[in-house]
Design an enzyme around this catalytic site. Structure first.
Site, PDB file in Angstrom:
ATOM      1  N   PRO A  90       0.794  -1.230   0.000  1.00 21.07           N
ATOM      2  CA  PRO A  90       0.000   0.000   0.000  1.00 21.07           C
ATOM      3  C   PRO A  90       0.826   1.280   0.000  1.00 21.07           C
ATOM      4  CG  PRO A  90      -0.137  -1.120   2.118  1.00 21.07           C
ATOM      5  CD  PRO A  90       0.530  -2.065   1.175  1.00 21.07           C
ATOM      6  N   ASN A  91       0.322   2.226  -0.747  1.00 22.17           N
ATOM      7  CA  ASN A  91       0.822   3.606  -0.832  1.00 22.17           C
ATOM      8  C   ASN A  91       2.128   3.754  -1.598  1.00 22.17           C
ATOM      9  OD1 ASN A  91      -1.342   4.877   0.639  1.00 22.17           O
ATOM     10  ND2 ASN A  91      -0.524   3.876   2.461  1.00 22.17           N
ATOM     11  N   ARG A 100       4.767  12.394  -2.965  1.00 20.78           N
ATOM     12  CA  ARG A 100       4.648  12.873  -1.589  1.00 20.78           C
ATOM     13  C   ARG A 100       5.815  12.320  -0.784  1.00 20.78           C
ATOM     14  NH1 ARG A 100      -0.847  13.673  -0.328  1.00 20.78           N
ATOM     15  NH2 ARG A 100      -0.063  14.482   1.635  1.00 20.78           N
ATOM     16  N   TYR A 147      11.147   8.935   1.050  1.00 23.64           N
ATOM     17  CA  TYR A 147      11.144   7.823   0.088  1.00 23.64           C
ATOM     18  C   TYR A 147      11.902   8.123  -1.206  1.00 23.64           C
ATOM     19  CZ  TYR A 147       7.596   6.138   3.287  1.00 23.64           C
ATOM     20  OH  TYR A 147       6.944   5.731   4.411  1.00 23.64           O
ATOM     21  N   ASN A 166       8.210  -5.518  -1.192  1.00 24.35           N
ATOM     22  CA  ASN A 166       8.075  -4.374  -0.296  1.00 24.35           C
ATOM     23  C   ASN A 166       6.606  -4.344   0.094  1.00 24.35           C
ATOM     24  OD1 ASN A 166       7.909  -2.024   1.120  1.00 24.35           O
ATOM     25  ND2 ASN A 166       8.963  -0.753  -0.385  1.00 24.35           N
ATOM     26  N   ALA A 189       3.221  -0.857   4.622  1.00 24.62           N
ATOM     27  CA  ALA A 189       2.804  -0.913   6.032  1.00 24.62           C
ATOM     28  C   ALA A 189       2.337  -2.312   6.452  1.00 24.62           C
ATOM     29  CB  ALA A 189       1.703   0.110   6.282  1.00 24.62           C
ATOM     30  N   HIS A 217       4.423  -4.478   8.837  1.00 27.03           N
ATOM     31  CA  HIS A 217       4.403  -4.335  10.286  1.00 27.03           C
ATOM     32  C   HIS A 217       3.124  -4.880  10.921  1.00 27.03           C
ATOM     33  CE1 HIS A 217       7.572  -1.714   8.988  1.00 27.03           C
ATOM     34  NE2 HIS A 217       6.721  -0.868   8.435  1.00 27.03           N
ATOM     35  N   ASP A 271       2.009 -15.647   6.667  1.00 29.07           N
ATOM     36  CA  ASP A 271       1.598 -17.043   6.437  1.00 29.07           C
ATOM     37  C   ASP A 271       1.730 -17.417   4.960  1.00 29.07           C
ATOM     38  OD1 ASP A 271       1.075 -17.496   9.091  1.00 29.07           O
ATOM     39  OD2 ASP A 271      -1.102 -17.216   8.923  1.00 29.07           O
ATOM     40  N   GLU A 295      13.167  -9.205   1.194  1.00 24.47           N
ATOM     41  CA  GLU A 295      12.342  -8.111   1.727  1.00 24.47           C
ATOM     42  C   GLU A 295      13.077  -6.799   1.447  1.00 24.47           C
ATOM     43  OE1 GLU A 295      11.834  -8.294   5.978  1.00 24.47           O
ATOM     44  OE2 GLU A 295      10.697  -6.411   6.042  1.00 24.47           O
ATOM     45  N   HIS A 318      12.887  -2.340   1.619  1.00 24.49           N
ATOM     46  CA  HIS A 318      12.252  -1.083   2.010  1.00 24.49           C
ATOM     47  C   HIS A 318      13.097   0.069   1.505  1.00 24.49           C
ATOM     48  CE1 HIS A 318       9.419  -3.172   4.537  1.00 24.49           C
ATOM     49  NE2 HIS A 318      10.429  -3.896   4.982  1.00 24.49           N
ATOM     50  N   LEU A 319      12.429   1.100   1.043  1.00 20.46           N
ATOM     51  CA  LEU A 319      13.128   2.312   0.609  1.00 20.46           C
ATOM     52  C   LEU A 319      13.809   2.983   1.798  1.00 20.46           C
ATOM     53  CD1 LEU A 319      10.121   3.519  -1.514  1.00 20.46           C
ATOM     54  CD2 LEU A 319      12.367   3.028  -2.487  1.00 20.46           C
ATOM     55  N   SER A 320      13.062   3.124   2.887  1.00 11.85           N
ATOM     56  CA  SER A 320      13.579   3.821   4.068  1.00 11.85           C
ATOM     57  C   SER A 320      14.217   2.821   5.031  1.00 11.85           C
ATOM     58  CB  SER A 320      12.434   4.566   4.770  1.00 11.85           C
ATOM     59  OG  SER A 320      11.445   3.649   5.206  1.00 11.85           O
ATOM     60  N   ARG A 370      13.210   4.824  12.119  1.00 13.42           N
ATOM     61  CA  ARG A 370      11.915   5.506  12.115  1.00 13.42           C
ATOM     62  C   ARG A 370      11.110   5.136  13.369  1.00 13.42           C
ATOM     63  NH1 ARG A 370       9.155   5.042   6.432  1.00 13.42           N
ATOM     64  NH2 ARG A 370       8.048   6.831   7.329  1.00 13.42           N
ATOM     65  N   ARG A 373       7.516   0.668  13.232  1.00 14.69           N
ATOM     66  CA  ARG A 373       8.063   0.160  11.964  1.00 14.69           C
ATOM     67  C   ARG A 373       9.247  -0.787  12.193  1.00 14.69           C
ATOM     68  NH1 ARG A 373       5.536   3.565   8.032  1.00 14.69           N
ATOM     69  NH2 ARG A 373       5.152   5.618   8.916  1.00 14.69           N
TER      70      ARG A 373
HETATM   71  O1  CA2 Z   1      10.414   2.233   3.387  1.00 15.95           O
HETATM   72  C1  CA2 Z   1       9.600   1.503   2.809  1.00 15.95           C
HETATM   73  O2  CA2 Z   1       9.791   1.032   1.691  1.00 15.95           O
HETATM   74  C2  CA2 Z   1       8.253   1.219   3.482  1.00 15.95           C
HETATM   75  O3  CA2 Z   1       7.901  -0.131   3.179  1.00 15.95           O
HETATM   76  C3  CA2 Z   1       7.268   2.194   2.881  1.00 15.95           C
HETATM   77  C4  CA2 Z   1       5.882   2.151   3.516  1.00 15.95           C
HETATM   78  C5  CA2 Z   1       5.979   2.225   5.042  1.00 15.95           C
HETATM   79  O4  CA2 Z   1       4.704   2.032   5.607  1.00 15.95           O
HETATM   80  C6  CA2 Z   1       6.950   1.182   5.598  1.00 15.95           C
HETATM   81  O5  CA2 Z   1       7.046   1.362   7.003  1.00 15.95           O
HETATM   82  C7  CA2 Z   1       8.319   1.343   4.990  1.00 15.95           C
HETATM   83  C8  CA2 Z   1       5.045   3.334   2.991  1.00 15.95           C
HETATM   84  C9  CA2 Z   1       4.878   3.345   1.476  1.00 15.95           C
HETATM   85  C10 CA2 Z   1       4.780   4.745   0.913  1.00 15.95           C
HETATM   86  O6  CA2 Z   1       3.860   5.536   1.643  1.00 15.95           O
HETATM   87  C11 CA2 Z   1       3.727   6.859   1.322  1.00 15.95           C
HETATM   88  C12 CA2 Z   1       2.846   7.595   2.091  1.00 15.95           C
HETATM   89  C13 CA2 Z   1       2.659   8.941   1.817  1.00 15.95           C
HETATM   90  C14 CA2 Z   1       3.334   9.540   0.770  1.00 15.95           C
HETATM   91  C15 CA2 Z   1       4.207   8.802  -0.001  1.00 15.95           C
HETATM   92  C16 CA2 Z   1       4.404   7.462   0.260  1.00 15.95           C
END
Ligand code: CA2
Length: 184
Positions: free
Chosen positions: A38-39, A46, A51, A102, A105, A108, A115, A126, A128-130, A135, A139
């Site tokens: 997601p996201n 954003r 990211y 990836n 969220a 977590h 599963d 696995e 992750h960008l960040s 953080r 997370r």
């Molecule tokens: O660092 C990563 O790749 C994450 O998997 C990115 C997830 C975050 O929930 C994980 O803890 C770490 C979030 C994906 C991007 O979410 C955004 C939210 C708002 C604006 C831009 C991206």
């Protein structure tokens, strides 16, 4: 075409043996699945300070070229829905040679994702960008890590490239070992 019983188990694990003539075997490798949760469709638009400025489409294009240079294909997808992600992970059991994930969220929160991953017998990276450990504490826990071969985080888009390089190396080693078995 020979029956699959004629091949060592290691061959079946890394790809499907399509064609065999005399001592020359052609092994077609299934694509590497690269699944995004997601996201992740929002990156580049954003929170670039967290990211990076690149888009998911840009990451996909770079990975496609990286895989092609190794003679491999990727199947790159993104979803905002947990059940869809679980379906795709299940699909990876038969349709992919390796998985880069990836889970966003869901990393977590999702026991369902964990599963599904536990049912796979392919290499799993696995990503992750960040750097999730720099953080918020929520997370720091990952339901993906216990099922993954390894984890890369904190390098932005490069996390994906490093994961793909690792998967390519693992698949090439397995394929070379299978070929040695075939020619023995
Ligand atoms: O660092 C990563 O790749 C994450 O998997 C990115 C997830 C975050 O929930 C994980 O803890 C770490 C979030 C994906 C991007 O979410 C955004 C939210 C708002 C604006 C831009 C991206």
């Amino acid at each position: 075409m020979l029956s699959s019983e004629a091949y060592p188990a290691s061959v079946k694990a890394v790809g499907c043996l399509c064609f065999q003539r005399k001592n020359i075997a052609f092994v077609s490798m299934k694509p590497i699945f690269i699944l995004n949760g997601p996201n992740l469709n929002l990156i580049g638009e954003r929170e670039p300070e967290v990211y990076g400025a690149g888009t998911l489409a840009g990451i996909e294009e770079g990975l496609r070229q990286q895989a092609a240079a190794a003679g491999l294909e990727i199947d790159f997808r993104q979803t905002n829905h947990e059940g869809v992600l679980v379906d795709w992970i299940q699909e990876a059991r038969c349709a992919s040679s390796a998985l880069i994930l990836n889970a966003g969220a869901y990393t977590h929160t999702s026991i369902a994702v964990m599963d599904a991953l536990r049912a796979l017998s392919i290499p799993i990276a696995e990503v992750h960008l960040s750097n999730i450990f720099k953080r918020e504490s929520f997370r720091h826990h990952s339901y993906v890590s216990p099922a993954a071969t390894g984890m890369i985080c904190g390098f932005g888009a490069q996390s994906y490239r490093l994961a793909l390089a690792a998967m390519i190396e693992i698949l090439e080693s397995a394929s070379a070992a299978s070929n040695r078995g075939l020619h023995a």
